[in-house]
Design an enzyme around this catalytic site. Sequence first.
Site, PDB file in Angstrom:
ATOM      1  CG  HIS A   1      15.420  11.790   5.585  1.00  0.00           C
ATOM      2  ND1 HIS A   1      16.756  11.717   5.187  1.00  0.00           N
ATOM      3  CD2 HIS A   1      14.882  10.688   4.846  1.00  0.00           C
ATOM      4  CE1 HIS A   1      17.106  10.959   4.655  1.00  0.00           C
ATOM      5  NE2 HIS A   1      15.840   9.970   4.648  1.00  0.00           N
TER       6      HIS A   1
ATOM      7  N   GLY B   1       0.791  -1.306   0.114  1.00  0.00           N
ATOM      8  CA  GLY B   1       0.093   0.054   0.026  1.00  0.00           C
ATOM      9  C   GLY B   1       0.919   1.174  -0.044  1.00  0.00           C
TER      10      GLY B   1
END
Length: 362
Positions: free
Chosen positions: A272, A252
Site C-alpha cells: 500500500h 537489502g
Amino acid sequence: MTSAKVPPVGLVRAVDRIRHHLRQLHQRSAPPPAVLLERILQAWVAQGITAAVQLGVADALADGPLRPEELARRVDANPDTLNRLMRALVSEGIFRRTRDGRYALNALADPLRTDAPVSIAGMARFVGSPQHREHWSQLGEAVRTGEAVIPKMRGLPAFDYLNSDPELGEIFNDAMTSVSELAIAPVVAGFDFTRFATIADVGGGHGRLLSAILEAAPAARGILYDLPQVVEGAPKLLAKYGTADRVEIVPGSFFDSAPAGADLYIMKNIIHDWPDEQALTILRNIRAAAKPGVTLLLVEAVIPEHDREFLAKWIDMEMLIGIAARERTEDEYRKLYQQAGFRLTEVVATASPFSLVQGLAV
Ligand SMILES: C[S@@+](CC[C@H](N)C(=O)[O-])C[C@H]1O[C@@H](n2cnc3c(N)ncnc32)[C@H](O)[C@@H]1O
C-alpha cells in the site's frame, strides 16, 4: 506477547454493522447541518486528545485519580485551562471525573498512556502534529492533481522528510509502532503459520511481526529482510522476544531482490506504500526468489465493496497525501498478483481492519 484474546471475525463484523446502523440512527436524530457541524468539529476533539497526550495527562493518572490542581501541577499546565480541556474530553467519554471531583483514566483514556499494552499515544501525537495538519490542509489540492502533498511542500520524499527531523521521526515511528501492534494478534490468529518451515518477512522492520509468527509456529525459521540501516536495529528486538536464534537477518532493498529459500513470503503494510509500478517491482522480485507453489501473504487493509465506513478508505487519503500511493480492493490485488506471476487464492478478513491476501507463485 501474542496471547492477547482475539474475538471471532464474524462477531467483529456483526458489531461493525450494528455500529454503522447506530451511527445512521444518531445522524437521523438531528438536523443535517447540525450533524455535519458535529462531524467537522471532530477535528477539535482530535486535537484535544493530542493536547492531552502532549501534556502527558494519561501518564500522570496511571497511578490513580488526581485532584485537578494536582494534575495541573504534575503535567505543568495552567490549572484553569487544563480543567477546561479535561471537561471537554470527559464530555466525549475520554477520561472520567470521580464523585469527589478527581480526574481518572477510563477505558478510552488508558490507551493514551505511553506504556499502555497497546498505546495510541504515538498516533495521537503524529496526527495532531503541526506538520501532519499542514499536509492534510492540502487534501483538496492532492485530489485535484492526483499528486502527493509532502514531496511538493517539503522538497523531499515523504519517508525522508519524516525522518529528516529527529523529533518528527520519533513521533512518526511511535505512531507506526502503535498501529502495527494493534494488528499483530489478529493477523497471527488469522492464519496457520505452522504449515511452513521457513517464513520470510519482507520489509519486516525490526522483526516484531516475525517474532509473533515464530512464537505461534515454534518449528519454523524466519528470514527478516529490510534496508540495512533498519535491520541494524533488529537483533535487540529479536532478543527481547526470544527469536534471535531462529531468524536470519538479510539486509537489502526489495527494489533490487528478495531473499531466496522461504516457503512463505509475508509482507505487511508494504504494497500500500507504493503506486502500481513500484508495487509490481517488489512482487516480481519476490516471484524471482520463490519456487513455484510458494505462498505469498500480504497483510493489507483491503477496501471492501460496501459503502459503510471502513478505516482504510481514510488511510487511502493518507497514502495519497504522503506518497501518491493507495489502498486497494480485492480485484486490484488480484490484478497485481497476476501481473507479477502469482495467483490470488483467497482474501481472509481478520478481527482487525487488515485482511490476509493469499496467493501462490505460479
Ligand atoms: C510501513 S513499514 C511496515 C513495516 C512492517 N512490515 C510492519 O507492518 O510493521 C514499511 C517498511 O518497509 C521498509 N522498506 C522501505 N523501503 C524498503 C526497501 N527498498 N527495501 C526493503 N524494505 C524497505 C521500511 O524500512 C519499513 O520497515
